[in-house]
Scaffold this motif. Structure first.
Motif, mmCIF file in Angstrom:
data_model
loop_
_atom_site.group_PDB
_atom_site.id
_atom_site.type_symbol
_atom_site.label_atom_id
_atom_site.label_comp_id
_atom_site.label_asym_id
_atom_site.label_seq_id
_atom_site.Cartn_x
_atom_site.Cartn_y
_atom_site.Cartn_z
ATOM 1 N N ASP A 448 0.890 -1.251 -0.055
ATOM 2 C CA ASP A 448 0.010 0.038 -0.002
ATOM 3 C C ASP A 448 0.806 1.185 -0.020
ATOM 4 N N PHE A 449 0.151 2.339 -0.413
ATOM 5 C CA PHE A 449 0.998 3.485 -0.594
ATOM 6 C C PHE A 449 1.333 4.178 0.838
ATOM 7 N N ASP A 450 0.704 4.167 1.679
ATOM 8 C CA ASP A 450 1.078 4.482 2.947
ATOM 9 C C ASP A 450 2.395 3.953 3.481
ATOM 10 N N ASN A 451 2.282 2.452 3.585
ATOM 11 C CA ASN A 451 3.400 1.691 3.937
ATOM 12 C C ASN A 451 4.709 1.967 3.143
ATOM 13 N N LYS A 452 4.398 2.154 1.918
ATOM 14 C CA LYS A 452 5.844 2.722 1.027
ATOM 15 C C LYS A 452 6.144 3.885 1.445
ATOM 16 N N ARG A 453 5.379 4.908 2.005
ATOM 17 C CA ARG A 453 5.696 6.193 2.395
ATOM 18 C C ARG A 453 6.362 6.193 3.653
ATOM 19 N N ALA A 454 5.817 5.317 4.560
ATOM 20 C CA ALA A 454 6.418 5.196 5.714
ATOM 21 C C ALA A 454 7.934 4.423 5.556
ATOM 22 N N TYR A 455 8.080 3.545 4.665
ATOM 23 C CA TYR A 455 9.378 2.702 4.542
ATOM 24 C C TYR A 455 10.409 3.937 4.105
ATOM 25 N N PHE A 456 9.972 4.486 3.066
ATOM 26 C CA PHE A 456 11.060 5.515 2.458
ATOM 27 C C PHE A 456 11.388 6.674 3.655
ATOM 28 N N LYS A 457 10.357 7.046 4.471
ATOM 29 C CA LYS A 457 10.913 7.961 5.801
ATOM 30 C C LYS A 457 11.617 7.456 6.613
#
Length: 457
Positions: A448-457
């Motif tokens: 999911d997009f929010d998981n990708k965003r949290a991972y890159f942060k």
């Protein structure tokens, strides 16, 4: 027995280091005394050209000491017992080789013990690895014990997962903890097997590099033949050098781990585990489907009431017992990695997953028909790649004709089918993408997009 042998070798090494340090200190003290003696002789009185023996002895003694004390010191140094000799590597290897099989079976069995600390399990896995490195003859036995252990725990998990799929993961207070405990055993044993595979692959790669270096060196050292006789001589010299290198490699492999034979043993063990645990992954998939169905039923009303996204609501509403299934999901990912069932690159996984839904379903049906037992998710090693009309690349909107033996299909089918639960796990702990669930990064479309965003942060 292996731990005792290693501790004895370490103790002997410490005693040897202590003895060398004491000898160095004694040599430094003797050098200091020898340097001080000429100065003391220059300071002695020269009255009448004669020296009193008693005075000379007294002047040679250090301050605050007597001849009797010096004699005691020398007597104590001479009476010191020499440290025991270190055990030669050949004798240590012979000792490890002579360990009885019934004792060796206890070592991998420690991974199935409950209530041990994480550091204890890590130490056990290291001892197993060191045992095989020191005595390669024990590798088949260790692998057989690991295979039997995984298969035995898998059979015990089948009934628990079937009950969870029928009644729910939290239907019984003892059900979820039992699943979590036994799933941890499977995961630890597969991690130990993965350590064997990594070590063997590294040694095999090193052996190939050494063989290539020998070939390159022989090609450089062989002079250009000026005549037929010279050419025959150079060929014979190159053959002699290569045969010498091969004989030395064979001699070294007799006392160390043979990468080729070890690779065959590890691959055999991995294939055996894959075939004997096929029903386990089918039951795991059924259990996860039951958890996801419960989430799908309660998700709309709670997400609208709280004003949050469906993904965050799914992570918040995840049943407590669902966390106990995570070790078994991680074990499935580890087994996929052992079997080479992880996509080699994100582009290959994207090509598989961007196919039309009907074709993906057809893929699932063909893979299910190819499964040997259980009819569910089956893991098997495949040698044939995905084929298509454009040279091995799948295109969007075209009919997909995939080989049922493609090794990445079991992993992709599992991740696609249970992406809701996998994303709920990641949403609770993003660090899973850097550890056990890292293979999902090969399939970015399923995250999911929010998981990708949290991972890159």
């Amino acid at each position: 027995a292996a731990l005792a042998a290693m501790k004895e070798a370490r103790r002997q090494q410490q005693e040897e280091d202590s003895r060398k340090k004491q000898e160095q200190q004694q040599q430094q003290g003797d050098a200091t005394d020898n340097a001080a003696q000429p100065q003391q002789q220059q300071q002695q009185p020269t009255t009448g050209g004669s020296t009193d023996p008693t005075t000379a002895v007294a002047m040679e003694q250090p301050a605050g000491s007597t001849p009797f004390q010096q004699g005691d010191k020398q007597h104590k140094v001479s009476d010191k017992q020499p440290p025991p000799q270190l055990l030669p590597p050949s004798e240590l290897t012979q000792t490890l080789v002579s360990i009885r099989p019934d004792l060796l079976r206890q070592l991998p069995g420690l991974l199935a013990r409950e209530a041990l600390s994480e550091s204890a399990y890590i130490s056990i896995a290291k001892v197993i690895k060191l045992m095989v490195e020191s005595a390669p003859v024990h590798l088949p036995l260790m692998l057989a014990v690991l295979v039997d252990g995984v298969a035995g725990v898998a059979n015990a998990l089948l009934s628990l997962l079937d009950t969870a799929a029928e009644k729910g993961i939290d239907a019984d207070a003892q059900l979820a903890p039992a699943i979590g405990t036994k799933s941890g055993v499977v995961l630890r044993m597969l991690y130990a097997l993965q350590g064997f595979q990594a070590e063997v692959n590294e040694r095999l790669k090193l052996q190939e590099q050494q063989q290539q270096q020998v070939k390159d060196r022989a090609a450089l050292e062989a002079p250009a033949p000026a005549a037929a006789a010279g050419g025959e001589g150079s060929q014979s010299a190159a053959g002699a050098s290569s045969s010498t290198a091969g004989s030395s490699a064979a001699a070294g492999s007799s006392s160390s781990l043979d990468p080729v034979a070890a690779t065959a043993e590890v691959d055999k063990a991995v294939c055996s585990i894959g075939s004997r645990t096929a029903p386990l992954w089918k039951s795991l998939s059924s259990c996860i489907l039951r958890v996801e169905d419960n989430l799908r039923a309660v998700l709309p009303q709670h997400s609208h009431a709280a004003g949050e996204s469906a993904g965050h609501a799914a992570a918040r509403l995840l049943p407590p017992g669902a966390q106990q299934v995570l070790p078994l999901v991680e074990a499935f990912f580890v087994l996929c990695a052992l079997q080479g069932a992880i996509p080699a690159a994100p582009s290959a996984a994207k090509d598989l997953l961007t196919a039309p839904s009907a074709d993906v379903g057809q893929l699932g049906a063909s893979s299910t028909a190819a499964a040997t037992s259980g009819g569910g998710i089956s893991i098997g090693r495949a040698a044939t790649p995905v084929s298509s009309a454009s040279g091995g690349q799948l295109k969007r909107g075209t009919s997909v004709a995939l080989d049922a033996a493609d090794s990445s299909l079991p992993f992709l089918r599992f991740a696609e089918r249970h992406r809701r639960l996998l994303n709920a796990y990641i949403r609770r702990n993003t660090g899973l993408l850097e550890s056990s669930l890292a293979p999902l990064l090969r399939v970015p479309r399923l995250i999911d997009f929010d998981n990708k965003r949290a991972y890159f942060k």
